[in-house]
Scaffold this motif. Structure first.
Motif, PDB file in Angstrom:
ATOM      1  N   LEU A   8       0.858  -1.178   0.000  1.00 17.43           N
ATOM      2  CA  LEU A   8       0.000   0.000   0.000  1.00 17.43           C
ATOM      3  C   LEU A   8       0.895   1.229   0.000  1.00 17.43           C
ATOM      4  CD1 LEU A   8      -3.038   0.671   0.097  1.00 17.43           C
ATOM      5  CD2 LEU A   8      -2.857   0.731   2.591  1.00 17.43           C
ATOM      6  N   GLU A   9       0.737   2.076  -1.009  1.00 14.00           N
ATOM      7  CA  GLU A   9       1.569   3.260  -1.153  1.00 14.00           C
ATOM      8  C   GLU A   9       0.713   4.526  -1.142  1.00 14.00           C
ATOM      9  OE1 GLU A   9       4.781   3.462  -1.183  1.00 14.00           O
ATOM     10  OE2 GLU A   9       5.614   1.573  -1.901  1.00 14.00           O
ATOM     11  N   GLY A  10       1.378   5.670  -0.970  1.00 20.46           N
ATOM     12  CA  GLY A  10       0.676   6.945  -1.002  1.00 20.46           C
ATOM     13  C   GLY A  10       1.376   7.974  -0.142  1.00 20.46           C
ATOM     14  N   GLY A  11       1.034   9.225  -0.363  1.00 21.40           N
ATOM     15  CA  GLY A  11       1.626  10.315   0.389  1.00 21.40           C
ATOM     16  C   GLY A  11       1.047  10.440   1.777  1.00 21.40           C
ATOM     17  N   GLU A  12       1.493  11.464   2.480  1.00 13.62           N
ATOM     18  CA  GLU A  12       1.017  11.699   3.844  1.00 13.62           C
ATOM     19  C   GLU A  12      -0.492  11.952   3.862  1.00 13.62           C
ATOM     20  OE1 GLU A  12       4.992  11.445   4.091  1.00 13.62           O
ATOM     21  OE2 GLU A  12       4.024  12.946   2.821  1.00 13.62           O
ATOM     22  N   GLY A  13      -1.143  11.362   4.868  1.00 16.51           N
ATOM     23  CA  GLY A  13      -2.568  11.600   5.059  1.00 16.51           C
ATOM     24  C   GLY A  13      -3.472  10.867   4.100  1.00 16.51           C
ATOM     25  N   ALA A  14      -2.942   9.890   3.383  1.00 17.29           N
ATOM     26  CA  ALA A  14      -3.766   9.172   2.401  1.00 17.29           C
ATOM     27  C   ALA A  14      -4.638   8.106   3.049  1.00 17.29           C
ATOM     28  CB  ALA A  14      -2.874   8.543   1.334  1.00 17.29           C
ATOM     29  N   GLY A  15      -4.409   7.802   4.311  1.00 21.41           N
ATOM     30  CA  GLY A  15      -5.234   6.809   5.003  1.00 21.41           C
ATOM     31  C   GLY A  15      -4.708   5.396   4.901  1.00 21.41           C
ATOM     32  N   LYS A  16      -3.406   5.235   4.782  1.00 22.15           N
ATOM     33  CA  LYS A  16      -2.841   3.901   4.604  1.00 22.15           C
ATOM     34  C   LYS A  16      -3.105   2.989   5.802  1.00 22.15           C
ATOM     35  CE  LYS A  16       1.413   4.958   3.748  1.00 22.15           C
ATOM     36  NZ  LYS A  16       1.173   6.383   4.144  1.00 22.15           N
ATOM     37  N   SER A  17      -3.005   3.518   7.007  1.00 24.84           N
ATOM     38  CA  SER A  17      -3.192   2.670   8.189  1.00 24.84           C
ATOM     39  C   SER A  17      -4.590   2.064   8.217  1.00 24.84           C
ATOM     40  CB  SER A  17      -2.951   3.481   9.465  1.00 24.84           C
ATOM     41  OG  SER A  17      -1.623   3.944   9.521  1.00 24.84           O
ATOM     42  N   THR A  18      -5.594   2.875   7.913  1.00 21.84           N
ATOM     43  CA  THR A  18      -6.973   2.388   7.890  1.00 21.84           C
ATOM     44  C   THR A  18      -7.151   1.321   6.827  1.00 21.84           C
ATOM     45  OG1 THR A  18      -7.839   4.509   8.661  1.00 21.84           O
ATOM     46  CG2 THR A  18      -9.386   3.062   7.509  1.00 21.84           C
ATOM     47  N   ILE A 137      -4.131  11.198  -3.333  1.00 22.20           N
ATOM     48  CA  ILE A 137      -4.851  12.315  -2.726  1.00 22.20           C
ATOM     49  C   ILE A 137      -4.083  13.599  -2.998  1.00 22.20           C
ATOM     50  CG2 ILE A 137      -3.682  12.131  -0.469  1.00 22.20           C
ATOM     51  CD1 ILE A 137      -6.407  12.786   0.829  1.00 22.20           C
ATOM     52  N   ASP A 138      -4.798  14.698  -3.129  1.00 19.34           N
ATOM     53  CA  ASP A 138      -4.144  15.994  -3.286  1.00 19.34           C
ATOM     54  C   ASP A 138      -3.255  16.228  -2.064  1.00 19.34           C
ATOM     55  OD1 ASP A 138      -4.454  19.138  -2.441  1.00 19.34           O
ATOM     56  OD2 ASP A 138      -4.191  18.863  -4.599  1.00 19.34           O
ATOM     57  N   PRO A 139      -1.992  16.583  -2.275  1.00 17.57           N
ATOM     58  CA  PRO A 139      -1.077  16.734  -1.132  1.00 17.57           C
ATOM     59  C   PRO A 139      -1.558  17.712  -0.070  1.00 17.57           C
ATOM     60  CG  PRO A 139       0.165  16.685  -3.174  1.00 17.57           C
ATOM     61  CD  PRO A 139      -1.283  16.746  -3.556  1.00 17.57           C
ATOM     62  N   GLY A 142      -4.079  15.867   1.978  1.00 14.22           N
ATOM     63  CA  GLY A 142      -3.409  14.834   2.755  1.00 14.22           C
ATOM     64  C   GLY A 142      -2.655  15.408   3.936  1.00 14.22           C
ATOM     65  N   ARG A 143      -1.967  16.503   3.705  1.00 12.87           N
ATOM     66  CA  ARG A 143      -1.211  17.111   4.814  1.00 12.87           C
ATOM     67  C   ARG A 143      -2.137  17.671   5.888  1.00 12.87           C
ATOM     68  NH1 ARG A 143       4.310  20.051   2.793  1.00 12.87           N
ATOM     69  NH2 ARG A 143       5.330  18.167   2.012  1.00 12.87           N
ATOM     70  N   ALA A 144      -3.284  18.170   5.474  1.00 12.10           N
ATOM     71  CA  ALA A 144      -4.249  18.668   6.455  1.00 12.10           C
ATOM     72  C   ALA A 144      -4.743  17.524   7.334  1.00 12.10           C
ATOM     73  CB  ALA A 144      -5.413  19.342   5.737  1.00 12.10           C
ATOM     74  N   ARG A 145      -4.979  16.385   6.714  1.00 12.51           N
ATOM     75  CA  ARG A 145      -5.386  15.208   7.496  1.00 12.51           C
ATOM     76  C   ARG A 145      -4.269  14.793   8.456  1.00 12.51           C
ATOM     77  NH1 ARG A 145      -7.802  10.675   3.377  1.00 12.51           N
ATOM     78  NH2 ARG A 145      -9.703  11.735   2.656  1.00 12.51           N
ATOM     79  N   ALA A 146      -3.048  14.742   7.944  1.00  5.55           N
ATOM     80  CA  ALA A 146      -1.921  14.311   8.767  1.00  5.55           C
ATOM     81  C   ALA A 146      -1.706  15.245   9.951  1.00  5.55           C
ATOM     82  CB  ALA A 146      -0.660  14.229   7.915  1.00  5.55           C
ATOM     83  N   ALA A 147      -1.934  16.537   9.742  1.00  3.13           N
ATOM     84  CA  ALA A 147      -1.734  17.523  10.811  1.00  3.13           C
ATOM     85  C   ALA A 147      -2.713  17.309  11.955  1.00  3.13           C
ATOM     86  CB  ALA A 147      -1.870  18.927  10.246  1.00  3.13           C
ATOM     87  N   GLU A 148      -3.884  16.745  11.654  1.00  6.76           N
ATOM     88  CA  GLU A 148      -4.864  16.460  12.695  1.00  6.76           C
ATOM     89  C   GLU A 148      -4.449  15.265  13.544  1.00  6.76           C
ATOM     90  OE1 GLU A 148      -8.519  15.850  10.673  1.00  6.76           O
ATOM     91  OE2 GLU A 148      -8.761  17.949  10.085  1.00  6.76           O
ATOM     92  N   ARG A 149      -3.559  14.440  12.981  1.00  4.28           N
ATOM     93  CA  ARG A 149      -3.156  13.198  13.634  1.00  4.28           C
ATOM     94  C   ARG A 149      -1.975  13.395  14.567  1.00  4.28           C
ATOM     95  NH1 ARG A 149      -1.183  10.075   9.066  1.00  4.28           N
ATOM     96  NH2 ARG A 149       0.757  11.173   9.497  1.00  4.28           N
ATOM     97  N   ASP A 185      -8.672   6.542  -5.469  1.00  7.83           N
ATOM     98  CA  ASP A 185      -8.912   7.901  -4.986  1.00  7.83           C
ATOM     99  C   ASP A 185      -9.076   7.867  -3.473  1.00  7.83           C
ATOM    100  OD1 ASP A 185      -9.654  10.492  -4.475  1.00  7.83           O
ATOM    101  OD2 ASP A 185     -11.576  10.381  -5.535  1.00  7.83           O
ATOM    102  N   ALA A 186      -8.099   8.408  -2.761  1.00 11.99           N
ATOM    103  CA  ALA A 186      -8.121   8.373  -1.295  1.00 11.99           C
ATOM    104  C   ALA A 186      -8.869   9.546  -0.691  1.00 11.99           C
ATOM    105  CB  ALA A 186      -6.694   8.337  -0.753  1.00 11.99           C
ATOM    106  N   ALA A 187      -9.363  10.459  -1.532  1.00 14.93           N
ATOM    107  CA  ALA A 187     -10.110  11.602  -1.009  1.00 14.93           C
ATOM    108  C   ALA A 187     -11.544  11.228  -0.657  1.00 14.93           C
ATOM    109  CB  ALA A 187     -10.105  12.740  -2.033  1.00 14.93           C
ATOM    110  N   ALA A 188     -12.005  10.081  -1.132  1.00 16.31           N
ATOM    111  CA  ALA A 188     -13.363   9.624  -0.847  1.00 16.31           C
ATOM    112  C   ALA A 188     -13.478   9.205   0.621  1.00 16.31           C
ATOM    113  CB  ALA A 188     -13.711   8.458  -1.762  1.00 16.31           C
ATOM    114  N   PRO A 189     -14.698   9.073   1.131  1.00 16.60           N
ATOM    115  CA  PRO A 189     -14.857   8.577   2.503  1.00 16.60           C
ATOM    116  C   PRO A 189     -14.197   7.208   2.669  1.00 16.60           C
ATOM    117  CG  PRO A 189     -16.918   9.483   1.692  1.00 16.60           C
ATOM    118  CD  PRO A 189     -15.988   9.450   0.517  1.00 16.60           C
TER     119      PRO A 189
END
Length: 207
Positions: A8-18, A137-139, A142-149, A185-189
């Motif tokens: 599983l690959e992707g940038g920050e905040g893409a939801g890889k752990s989930t 996901i748009d970087p 993704g970064r906004a999601r990561a910042a919440e974590r 597309d990782a921007a989806a729910p």
């Protein structure tokens, strides 16, 4: 019979752990033994290298050093975790693998991809993932999601242009070998992303 190797690959905040958990559950539901792991990391020493890569104390890690550190951790990881599990017939699901080196150190840092390919040949031998799922996901999102974590790590503190180069590096890898890669597309729910991933798994892997 050799196990299957899914990355599983992707940038920050893409939801890889989930989504890693989603993949593990899908494989386990068919009676497979599943090992989940991550890169850099997977062994005690490799995890120490990961900590150094994510937060270099003196900021002195150059792109070349970064690339070599990643592959040093990868060598330990393959020998101790990935190769034995696959040989035992277990499926392995990994959060990032060699594509991350081509995306982050290659496209992101500007390291010559032929040098990365040489390291891949040396460290990985013939080992290649059976399936690579790229969570796109748009970087900025993704970064906004990561910042919440959590607080940003060394890679998340890079300029937006770096994150976009990484994204394009992943997409270029997927376009070059569509039979072994799937872009989701990782921007989806999250539940929609999981449903799409399950369809990809069903299309690419035999029970």
């Amino acid at each position: 019979m050799r196990g299957r190797f899914v990355v599983l690959e992707g940038g920050e905040g893409a939801g890889k752990s989930t989504q890693l958990a989603c993949i593990r559950e899908w494989l386990a539901a068919s009676g497979r033994e599943v090992v989940t792991t991550r890169e850099p990391g997977g062994t005690e020493t490799a995890e120490r290298i990961r900590a150094l890569l994510l937060d270099s104390p003196d900021g002195s890690i150059t792109p070349t050093a970064e690339t070599l550190l990643v592959f040093a951790a990868r060598s330990l990881h393959i020998d101790a975790v990935i190769a034995p599990a696959l040989a035992a017939g277990h499926d392995v699901v990994c959060d990032r693998f060699v594509d991350a080196s081509f995306a982050y150190q290659g496209a992101g840092r500007g390291v010559d991809p032929t040098r990365i390919a040489a390291l891949e040949s040396w460290v990985c031998g013939s080992l290649r993932p059976d399936l690579v799922i790229v969570l796109d996901i748009d970087p900025a999102e993704g970064r906004a999601r990561a910042a919440e974590r959590s607080a940003p790590d060394r890679f998340e503190r890079e300029a937006p242009a770096f994150a976009e180069r990484v994204r394009q590096g992943y997409l270029a890898r997927a376009r070059a070998e569509p039979g072994r890669y799937a872009v989701v597309d990782a921007a989806a729910p999250p539940e929609q992303v999981s449903a799409r991933i399950e369809r990809v798994l069903g299309d690419h892997l035999t029970p």
